[in-house]
Write a protein that holds these residues in place. Structure first.
Motif, PDB file in Angstrom:
ATOM      1  N   GLU A 312       8.624 -45.812   2.160  1.00  0.00           N
ATOM      2  CA  GLU A 312       9.370 -46.625   1.340  1.00  0.00           C
ATOM      3  C   GLU A 312       9.054 -46.924  -0.057  1.00  0.00           C
ATOM      4  O   GLU A 312       8.819 -47.553  -0.809  1.00  0.00           O
ATOM      5  N   ASN A 313       9.355 -45.381  -0.607  1.00  0.00           N
ATOM      6  CA  ASN A 313       9.157 -45.338  -2.241  1.00  0.00           C
ATOM      7  C   ASN A 313      10.427 -44.609  -2.729  1.00  0.00           C
ATOM      8  O   ASN A 313      11.311 -44.415  -1.945  1.00  0.00           O
ATOM      9  N   GLN A 314      10.064 -43.619  -3.707  1.00  0.00           N
ATOM     10  CA  GLN A 314      11.046 -42.963  -4.250  1.00  0.00           C
ATOM     11  C   GLN A 314      10.367 -41.514  -4.314  1.00  0.00           C
ATOM     12  O   GLN A 314      10.996 -40.894  -5.680  1.00  0.00           O
ATOM     13  N   LEU A 315       9.689 -41.105  -3.501  1.00  0.00           N
ATOM     14  CA  LEU A 315       8.774 -39.861  -3.994  1.00  0.00           C
ATOM     15  C   LEU A 315       9.912 -38.668  -3.373  1.00  0.00           C
ATOM     16  O   LEU A 315      10.799 -38.755  -2.680  1.00  0.00           O
ATOM     17  N   SER A 316       9.637 -37.746  -4.361  1.00  0.00           N
ATOM     18  CA  SER A 316      10.458 -36.429  -4.212  1.00  0.00           C
ATOM     19  C   SER A 316       9.724 -35.259  -4.014  1.00  0.00           C
ATOM     20  O   SER A 316       8.573 -35.429  -3.827  1.00  0.00           O
ATOM     21  N   GLY A 317      10.410 -33.880  -3.985  1.00  0.00           N
ATOM     22  CA  GLY A 317       9.788 -32.896  -3.695  1.00  0.00           C
ATOM     23  C   GLY A 317       9.404 -32.699  -2.383  1.00  0.00           C
ATOM     24  O   GLY A 317       9.865 -33.286  -1.498  1.00  0.00           O
ATOM     25  N   SER A 318       8.611 -31.618  -1.881  1.00  0.00           N
ATOM     26  CA  SER A 318       8.343 -30.919  -0.677  1.00  0.00           C
ATOM     27  C   SER A 318       7.020 -31.590  -0.121  1.00  0.00           C
ATOM     28  O   SER A 318       6.162 -32.381  -0.950  1.00  0.00           O
ATOM     29  N   ILE A 319       6.741 -31.917   1.133  1.00  0.00           N
ATOM     30  CA  ILE A 319       5.746 -32.191   1.815  1.00  0.00           C
ATOM     31  C   ILE A 319       4.594 -31.003   1.415  1.00  0.00           C
ATOM     32  O   ILE A 319       4.745 -29.862   1.840  1.00  0.00           O
ATOM     33  N   PRO A 320       3.536 -31.496   0.699  1.00  0.00           N
ATOM     34  CA  PRO A 320       2.374 -30.252   0.393  1.00  0.00           C
ATOM     35  C   PRO A 320       1.760 -29.755   1.637  1.00  0.00           C
ATOM     36  O   PRO A 320       1.355 -30.569   2.403  1.00  0.00           O
ATOM     37  N   GLN A 321       1.559 -28.405   1.611  1.00  0.00           N
ATOM     38  CA  GLN A 321       0.912 -27.775   2.431  1.00  0.00           C
ATOM     39  C   GLN A 321      -0.394 -28.312   2.743  1.00  0.00           C
ATOM     40  O   GLN A 321      -1.163 -28.176   3.908  1.00  0.00           O
ATOM     41  N   GLU A 322      -1.111 -28.732   1.613  1.00  0.00           N
ATOM     42  CA  GLU A 322      -2.631 -29.225   1.743  1.00  0.00           C
ATOM     43  C   GLU A 322      -2.680 -30.264   2.571  1.00  0.00           C
ATOM     44  O   GLU A 322      -3.639 -30.476   3.144  1.00  0.00           O
ATOM     45  N   LEU A 329      -6.374 -37.121  10.527  1.00  0.00           N
ATOM     46  CA  LEU A 329      -5.338 -37.816  10.434  1.00  0.00           C
ATOM     47  C   LEU A 329      -4.748 -38.231  11.622  1.00  0.00           C
ATOM     48  O   LEU A 329      -4.430 -37.385  12.725  1.00  0.00           O
ATOM     49  N   THR A 330      -4.478 -39.587  11.874  1.00  0.00           N
ATOM     50  CA  THR A 330      -3.697 -40.083  13.190  1.00  0.00           C
ATOM     51  C   THR A 330      -2.472 -40.696  12.830  1.00  0.00           C
ATOM     52  O   THR A 330      -1.668 -40.672  13.812  1.00  0.00           O
ATOM     53  N   ASP A 331      -2.161 -41.163  11.690  1.00  0.00           N
ATOM     54  CA  ASP A 331      -0.944 -41.660  11.312  1.00  0.00           C
ATOM     55  C   ASP A 331      -0.523 -41.255  10.015  1.00  0.00           C
ATOM     56  O   ASP A 331      -1.028 -41.538   8.965  1.00  0.00           O
ATOM     57  N   ASN A 349      -1.075 -28.605  13.149  1.00  0.00           N
ATOM     58  CA  ASN A 349      -2.396 -28.316  13.242  1.00  0.00           C
ATOM     59  C   ASN A 349      -3.169 -29.692  13.426  1.00  0.00           C
ATOM     60  O   ASN A 349      -4.208 -29.685  13.510  1.00  0.00           O
ATOM     61  N   LEU A 350      -2.329 -30.768  12.969  1.00  0.00           N
ATOM     62  CA  LEU A 350      -2.931 -32.144  13.071  1.00  0.00           C
ATOM     63  C   LEU A 350      -3.268 -32.604  14.363  1.00  0.00           C
ATOM     64  O   LEU A 350      -2.452 -33.471  14.914  1.00  0.00           O
ATOM     65  N   SER A 351      -4.201 -32.156  15.077  1.00  0.00           N
ATOM     66  CA  SER A 351      -4.240 -32.309  16.389  1.00  0.00           C
ATOM     67  C   SER A 351      -4.466 -33.893  16.973  1.00  0.00           C
ATOM     68  O   SER A 351      -4.229 -34.274  18.340  1.00  0.00           O
ATOM     69  N   ASN A 352      -4.880 -34.692  16.092  1.00  0.00           N
ATOM     70  CA  ASN A 352      -5.350 -36.104  16.318  1.00  0.00           C
ATOM     71  C   ASN A 352      -4.229 -36.962  15.822  1.00  0.00           C
ATOM     72  O   ASN A 352      -4.156 -38.181  16.160  1.00  0.00           O
ATOM     73  N   LEU A 353      -3.209 -36.316  15.515  1.00  0.00           N
ATOM     74  CA  LEU A 353      -1.631 -37.192  15.162  1.00  0.00           C
ATOM     75  C   LEU A 353      -1.218 -37.823  15.957  1.00  0.00           C
ATOM     76  O   LEU A 353      -0.895 -37.419  17.208  1.00  0.00           O
ATOM     77  N   THR A 354      -1.122 -39.206  16.000  1.00  0.00           N
ATOM     78  CA  THR A 354      -0.454 -40.283  17.039  1.00  0.00           C
ATOM     79  C   THR A 354       1.108 -40.576  16.687  1.00  0.00           C
ATOM     80  O   THR A 354       1.834 -40.869  17.176  1.00  0.00           O
ATOM     81  N   THR A 355       1.203 -40.724  15.198  1.00  0.00           N
ATOM     82  CA  THR A 355       2.495 -41.193  14.699  1.00  0.00           C
ATOM     83  C   THR A 355       2.841 -40.328  13.465  1.00  0.00           C
ATOM     84  O   THR A 355       2.021 -40.055  12.639  1.00  0.00           O
ATOM     85  N   GLN A 369       8.844 -25.614  15.941  1.00  0.00           N
ATOM     86  CA  GLN A 369       8.366 -25.723  17.378  1.00  0.00           C
ATOM     87  C   GLN A 369       6.732 -26.178  17.179  1.00  0.00           C
ATOM     88  O   GLN A 369       6.381 -26.477  18.357  1.00  0.00           O
ATOM     89  N   GLU A 370       6.106 -25.829  16.315  1.00  0.00           N
ATOM     90  CA  GLU A 370       4.822 -26.091  16.170  1.00  0.00           C
ATOM     91  C   GLU A 370       4.323 -27.783  16.457  1.00  0.00           C
ATOM     92  O   GLU A 370       3.335 -28.113  16.796  1.00  0.00           O
ATOM     93  N   LEU A 371       5.616 -28.392  16.128  1.00  0.00           N
ATOM     94  CA  LEU A 371       5.093 -30.024  16.600  1.00  0.00           C
ATOM     95  C   LEU A 371       4.926 -30.284  17.952  1.00  0.00           C
ATOM     96  O   LEU A 371       4.153 -31.353  18.275  1.00  0.00           O
ATOM     97  N   GLY A 372       5.162 -29.221  18.821  1.00  0.00           N
ATOM     98  CA  GLY A 372       4.969 -29.286  20.153  1.00  0.00           C
ATOM     99  C   GLY A 372       3.436 -29.152  20.470  1.00  0.00           C
ATOM    100  O   GLY A 372       3.029 -29.283  21.937  1.00  0.00           O
ATOM    101  N   MET A 373       2.871 -28.912  19.752  1.00  0.00           N
ATOM    102  CA  MET A 373       1.301 -28.651  19.743  1.00  0.00           C
ATOM    103  C   MET A 373       0.727 -30.109  19.514  1.00  0.00           C
ATOM    104  O   MET A 373      -0.742 -30.046  19.743  1.00  0.00           O
ATOM    105  N   LEU A 374       1.173 -31.070  19.029  1.00  0.00           N
ATOM    106  CA  LEU A 374       0.648 -32.406  18.687  1.00  0.00           C
ATOM    107  C   LEU A 374       0.269 -33.142  19.976  1.00  0.00           C
ATOM    108  O   LEU A 374       1.107 -34.174  20.321  1.00  0.00           O
TER     109      LEU A 374
END
Length: 614
Positions: A312-322, A329-331, A349-355, A369-374
């Motif tokens: 809920e901001n007005q951020l633009s551009g792509s999601i940085p690979q960093e 990260l979990t959320d 690659n963010l194996s602890n991500l829950t959200t 398809q890599e999201l299937g690794m979460l």
């Protein structure tokens, strides 16, 4: 004796808890300590379950008392003004009770006090000016009461104060700059009040401060850059205010900061890259502001970060690979911005991500398809973007997933059968896409499903009877597709169903009587199909039904009088069918009805006079 008199004023259960209070030697009583001369010095009955008042406790008879701890009981009434006789008192803790009335100004005479805790009561009125005499005070906690008025400037004179808690009251006015004189302060909590004005720059002088809580007020103006001088700070929470201006780059100097909450303000400008220097940061929430620009790549340096909320901001551009380096990260919530580009494969690659919330952006391309690794993922929301391609079969590996929201995109292809392996899924929303093919029968395996939204797609074929196995289902919406065949009678097994939307399809055959078994149903919409036969009399059992839309079908026969039993009905549309016979007089019982459409049928007879009741 004073203590025995007080005991007899408590309720019977409390007196039984103090059964050792007998005789004339209080030094052997529970909760009592004495000095070598036999004088009572400590009274500690914290968490004893006592119920009563302090009205009968004569403090004048306890001249040597050093500590009084009656916290976490059920004591009520006012705090006696004769508490002023406890001239040697070091600690006063009456927290967690039900005391009412004002804070006695006489407490200001207890100049030996180091700790005063009246939190979690129902105290009212102002903070007494007399407390300014308590120069030895190290802890002052008046939180969770109903105190009003302003924060007194004299608090700045309490030079030994380490903890100042005034949160969760009804204090108003500005934060006095004099608080910046409290050089020993480590904890300052003023949140959940009605404070206005700016955050004083003088707070930057509090070099020992570890926690600064100012959230849930009406503070305005900019965040002072002087807060970057608080080198000991671990928690900075300024959220839910009316703060404007930019996020100061000086906050990047707070090397010990673990929590930074600035959400729900009106902050603007870009996210300073200096925040990437906060090597101890665990939680970062900048959501619900007016931030612009890109997400700084430097945030990838925050190796301890578990929560990153920029939504809920007005951020633009792509999601940085960093961000793919944030292994703790979990959320991750970047939703409701103007982000473009693709969903990065490195998120897998963010194996602890829950959200993972990326919804309401302008993201395009395929779902990687890599999201299937979460494997820890619980909530995945990619809705309202410009995503194309198929739903990856790899999502079927997300065994802990409870929420899968992919609606309002341009996804195509069929619904992959692997989704039938998501046994923990409670919410599946794939609506408003270009999905084709049939509704898979394997969806009937999702026994925990509460919500199934597949509407507004070009899905075809029949509704699988296996959906009747979804006994936890509450919402079923299959509208605006190309579905054919009959409505399965098995849907009558969905006893928890409140919403059944099947309109705008090509369904045929009769409406199954079994739908009358859906006792929890509130909304039933079967309009704009090719349904034939009679309106089931069993619908009269749907006592909670508020909306019934059967229009634009080929229904025939008479309107069953049982519909007049639907006492909760507000909207009824039976128009554009082949209904015959009379309008039932029982409709006069529908006292909550606000709209009824019966036009374009073959109804006969006069309008029932009972309609005058409606």
């Amino acid at each position: 004796m004073a203590l025995l008199n007080w005991k007899t004023s408590l309720n019977n259960k409390s007196q039984s808890l103090l059964s050792s209070w007998v005789g004339t030697t209080p030094c052997n009583w529970v909760g009592i300590n004495c000095d070598h001369s036999g004088s009572v010095t400590h009274l500690n009955l914290s968490n004893y379950g006592l119920r009563g008042t302090l009205h009968n406790l004569n403090f004048q008879s306890l001249p040597h008392l050093l500590s009084l701890n009656l916290s976490h009981n059920s004591l009520s009434g006012i705090i006696n003004s004769n508490i002023s006789h406890l001239s040697k008192l070091f600690l006063l803790d009456l927290s967690g009770n039900q005391f009412t009335g004002r804070i006695p100004f006489e407490i200001g005479k207890l100049t030996s006090l180091h700790v005063i805790d009246l939190s979690a009561n129902h105290m009212t009125g102002l903070i007494p000016q007399d407390l300014g005499a308590l120069s030895s005070l190290s802890k002052l906690d008046f939180s969770s009461n109903n105190l009003t008025g302003v924060i007194p400037t004299f608090l700045g004179n309490l030079s030994n104060l380490i903890i100042l808690y005034l949160h969760m009251n009804q204090l108003f006015g500005s934060i006095p700059q004099e608080l910046g004189m409290l050089s020993s302060l480590t904890n300052l909590a003023l949140q959940s009040n009605n404070l206005i004005g700016v955050i004083p720059a003088s707070l930057g002088n509090l070099s020992k401060l570890t926690n600064l809580y100012l959230f849930e007020n009406q503070l305005s103006g900019s965040i002072p850059q002087e807060l970057g001088m608080l080198s000991s700070l671990t928690d900075l929470e300024l959220s839910t205010n009316k703060l404007t201006g930019v996020i100061p780059a000086s906050l990047g100097k707070l090397s010990k900061l673990a929590t930074l909450y600035l959400f729900e303000n009106q902050l603007s400008g870009s996210i300073p890259q200096e925040l990437g220097m906060l090597s101890s940061l665990i939680d970062l929430d900048l959501s619900t502001n007016k931030l612009i620009g890109v997400i700084p790549a430097s945030l990838g340096n925050l190796s301890k970060l578990t929560t990153l909320y920029l939504f809920e901001n007005q951020l633009s551009g792509s999601i940085p690979q960093e961000l793919g380096m944030l292994s703790s990260l979990t959320d991750l919530k970047l939703s409701t911005n103007n982000l473009t580009g693709v969903i990065p494969a490195f998120l897998g690659n963010l194996s602890n991500l829950t959200t993972l919330y990326l919804h309401t952006n302008q993201l395009s391309g395929f779902i990687p398809q890599e999201l299937g690794m979460l494997s820890s993922l619980i909530d995945l929301e990619l809705t309202t973007n410009n995503l194309t391609g198929v739903i990856p079969a790899s999502l079927g590996n997300l065994s802990k997933l409870t929420t899968l929201y992919l609606f309002e995109n341009q996804l195509s292809g069929s619904i992959p059968q692997e989704l039938g392996m998501l046994s923990s899924l409670t919410d599946l929303e794939l609506s408003i896409n270009n999905l084709m093919g049939v509704i898979p029968a394997f969806l009937g395996n999702l026994s925990n499903l509460n919500t199934l939204y597949l509407h507004t797609n070009p899905l075809s074929g029949s509704i699988p009877q296996e959906l009747g196995m979804l006994t936890s289902l509450i919402y079923l919406k299959l509208t605006t597709n190309n579905l054919t065949g009959v409505i399965p009678a098995s849907l009558g097994n969905l006893s928890k169903l409140t919403t059944l939307y099947l309109f705008e399809n090509q369904l045929s055959g009769s409406i199954p009587q079994e739908l009358g078994m859906l006792s929890s149903l509130i909304d039933l919409e079967l309009a704009i199909n090719n349904l034939t036969g009679f309106i089931p009399a069993s619908f009269g059992n749907l006592s909670k039904l508020t909306t019934l839309y059967l229009s634009k079908n080929q229904l025939s026969g008479s309107i069953p009088q049982e519909l007049g039993m639907l006492s909760s009905l507000t909207d009824l549309d039976l128009s554009i069918n082949n209904l015959t016979g009379f309008i039932p007089a029982s409709f006069g019982n529908l006292s909550k009805l606000t709209s009824i459409y019966l036009h374009t049928n073959r109804l006969s007879g006069s309008f029932p006079q009972e309609f005058g009741i409606v």
